[in-house]
Enzyme design. Sequence first.
Site, mmCIF file in Angstrom:
data_model
loop_
_atom_site.group_PDB
_atom_site.id
_atom_site.type_symbol
_atom_site.label_atom_id
_atom_site.label_comp_id
_atom_site.label_asym_id
_atom_site.label_seq_id
_atom_site.Cartn_x
_atom_site.Cartn_y
_atom_site.Cartn_z
ATOM 1 N N ARG A 81 -5.202 -2.265 8.851
ATOM 2 C CA ARG A 81 -5.136 -3.711 8.603
ATOM 3 C C ARG A 81 -5.446 -4.473 9.891
ATOM 4 N NH1 ARG A 81 -3.082 -6.289 4.035
ATOM 5 N NH2 ARG A 81 -2.095 -4.406 3.328
ATOM 6 N N GLY A 85 0.836 -1.209 0.000
ATOM 7 C CA GLY A 85 0.000 0.000 0.000
ATOM 8 C C GLY A 85 0.865 1.251 0.000
ATOM 9 N N ARG A 100 1.004 -5.216 -5.395
ATOM 10 C CA ARG A 100 1.240 -6.431 -4.606
ATOM 11 C C ARG A 100 1.302 -7.563 -5.623
ATOM 12 N NH1 ARG A 100 -2.774 -3.718 -1.126
ATOM 13 N NH2 ARG A 100 -1.695 -3.062 0.755
ATOM 14 N N ASP A 113 -0.020 2.135 8.544
ATOM 15 C CA ASP A 113 -0.483 1.307 9.660
ATOM 16 C C ASP A 113 0.423 1.391 10.903
ATOM 17 O OD1 ASP A 113 -2.384 0.495 7.829
ATOM 18 O OD2 ASP A 113 -1.349 -1.363 7.321
ATOM 19 N N THR A 162 4.430 2.719 5.839
ATOM 20 C CA THR A 162 3.031 2.286 5.801
ATOM 21 C C THR A 162 2.222 3.137 6.770
ATOM 22 O OG1 THR A 162 1.487 0.553 6.518
ATOM 23 C CG2 THR A 162 3.712 0.360 7.349
ATOM 24 N N ASP A 179 2.683 -0.557 11.820
ATOM 25 C CA ASP A 179 2.577 -1.881 12.454
ATOM 26 C C ASP A 179 3.830 -2.734 12.274
ATOM 27 O OD1 ASP A 179 2.370 -2.235 9.731
ATOM 28 O OD2 ASP A 179 0.706 -3.650 9.818
ATOM 29 N N ASP A 239 5.959 -4.765 6.046
ATOM 30 C CA ASP A 239 6.504 -6.087 6.353
ATOM 31 C C ASP A 239 6.567 -7.014 5.137
ATOM 32 O OD1 ASP A 239 7.290 -6.226 8.920
ATOM 33 O OD2 ASP A 239 5.354 -6.831 9.741
HETATM 34 O O1 F6P Z 1 -1.369 -1.371 4.665
HETATM 35 C C1 F6P Z 1 -1.974 -0.180 4.287
HETATM 36 C C2 F6P Z 1 -3.453 -0.370 4.076
HETATM 37 O O2 F6P Z 1 -3.999 0.874 3.726
HETATM 38 C C3 F6P Z 1 -4.219 -0.989 5.247
HETATM 39 O O3 F6P Z 1 -4.499 -0.067 6.262
HETATM 40 C C4 F6P Z 1 -5.437 -1.526 4.551
HETATM 41 O O4 F6P Z 1 -5.978 -2.625 5.243
HETATM 42 C C5 F6P Z 1 -4.903 -1.958 3.213
HETATM 43 O O5 F6P Z 1 -3.687 -1.266 2.998
HETATM 44 C C6 F6P Z 1 -5.834 -1.697 2.047
HETATM 45 O O6 F6P Z 1 -5.247 -2.223 0.921
HETATM 46 P P1 F6P Z 1 -5.755 -1.934 -0.579
HETATM 47 O O7 F6P Z 1 -5.154 -0.625 -0.999
HETATM 48 O O8 F6P Z 1 -5.228 -3.079 -1.350
HETATM 49 O O9 F6P Z 1 -7.253 -1.847 -0.531
#
Ligand code: F6P
Length: 341
Positions: free
Chosen positions: A178, A17, A78, A134, A132, A136, A109
């Site tokens: 997340r 992300g 991804r 998050d 990120t 995390d 991560d």
């Molecule tokens: O890891 C960053 C994040 O924004 C999380 O907070 C969330 O769960 C996820 O990515 C959303 O991913 P996507 O952009 O694939 O919807």
Amino acid sequence: MSNETSVKRIGILTSGGDAPGMNAAIRSVVRTATCLGIECIGVRRGYTGLINGDFIKLDQSAVKGITGRGGTMLYTARSSEYNTEDGCKKASDTCRHMGIDGLVVIGGDGTFRGALDLSKHGGVNVVGIPCTIDNDIGCTTYTIGFDTACNTAVDAVDRLNDTMQSHERCSVVEVMGRHAGHLALAVGIATGATIILVPEVKYDFDIDVIERIRLSRLAGRSNFTVIVAEGAEPALGVADKIRDATGIDTRYTALGHIQRGGSPHVRDRVVATAMGYMAVSLLAAGRKSRIVAMRGDRVIDLDIHEALSLTKEFDYEMYRSFSALTFLDKKTLMQSFKRTD
Ligand code: F6P
């Protein structure tokens, strides 16, 4: 930092992300490397680009004026192909063919695990930069993008609070994160939320949500804010349950990807710049498989295996203080004082 290095060419990619500050990190890597006479190759679309050879040359002018821009100029993805043995081998071969001596990977991560796989294939030396919204990642107290995302969410919740106050409603707001509640905790505290639901803290819905709203109403409040981390439970259901149990007009808002965009705040620009510089200095010094991290106010580096073995503690102390202040619970407050003695 020595300016004598055998490293001639490095790659940079952003993966997972996106987060505000990625561009600032890219710029810092390119400017530092160029200064040392190291050529920079931008790998587009994360590890997918490494498999496909989706490269662009990055020089000083390519990164001009990007520090304040959200998103990532290198795009991100991804990659499921990269997670296969074959995909990772292809990426490693591409690095070798392109003469890439080192790779800076910017992300979370998952991005670091990808880097570890790559280093196992012997293709290239890697350094990771934690980025990120998050926050995390276990090895670092701070990840680039977190502060900006918090501020974006706080601004949105403040606006919601204005209209909730006018209509005497309850606002249930879902924030990202997340599987973690760090973002929700910071946003909840900063907006004076009535309740914060995070995956790390178990709760009894009737006691910890419904009863607390009732008590808060008895104490004279007529509008309420519930911050729900996406990893806790679906916020839409939380809103329905509150409406059914209390009869309060309750509205639901998912802040979603708004939290990932926008111009990075000062902290993210500064940390990204410091980490980008550190990443290049590690590669130039021939250090292998390192992750750049924050410890308090200091930028440090550690081995990628150690970094990936660490998990981040949720700030229970902060959560308890929030609960004590919100519900004026003297017992909880006194207990938290004792713990910090
Ligand atoms: O890891 C960053 C994040 O924004 C999380 O907070 C969330 O769960 C996820 O990515 C959303 O991913 P996507 O952009 O694939 O919807």
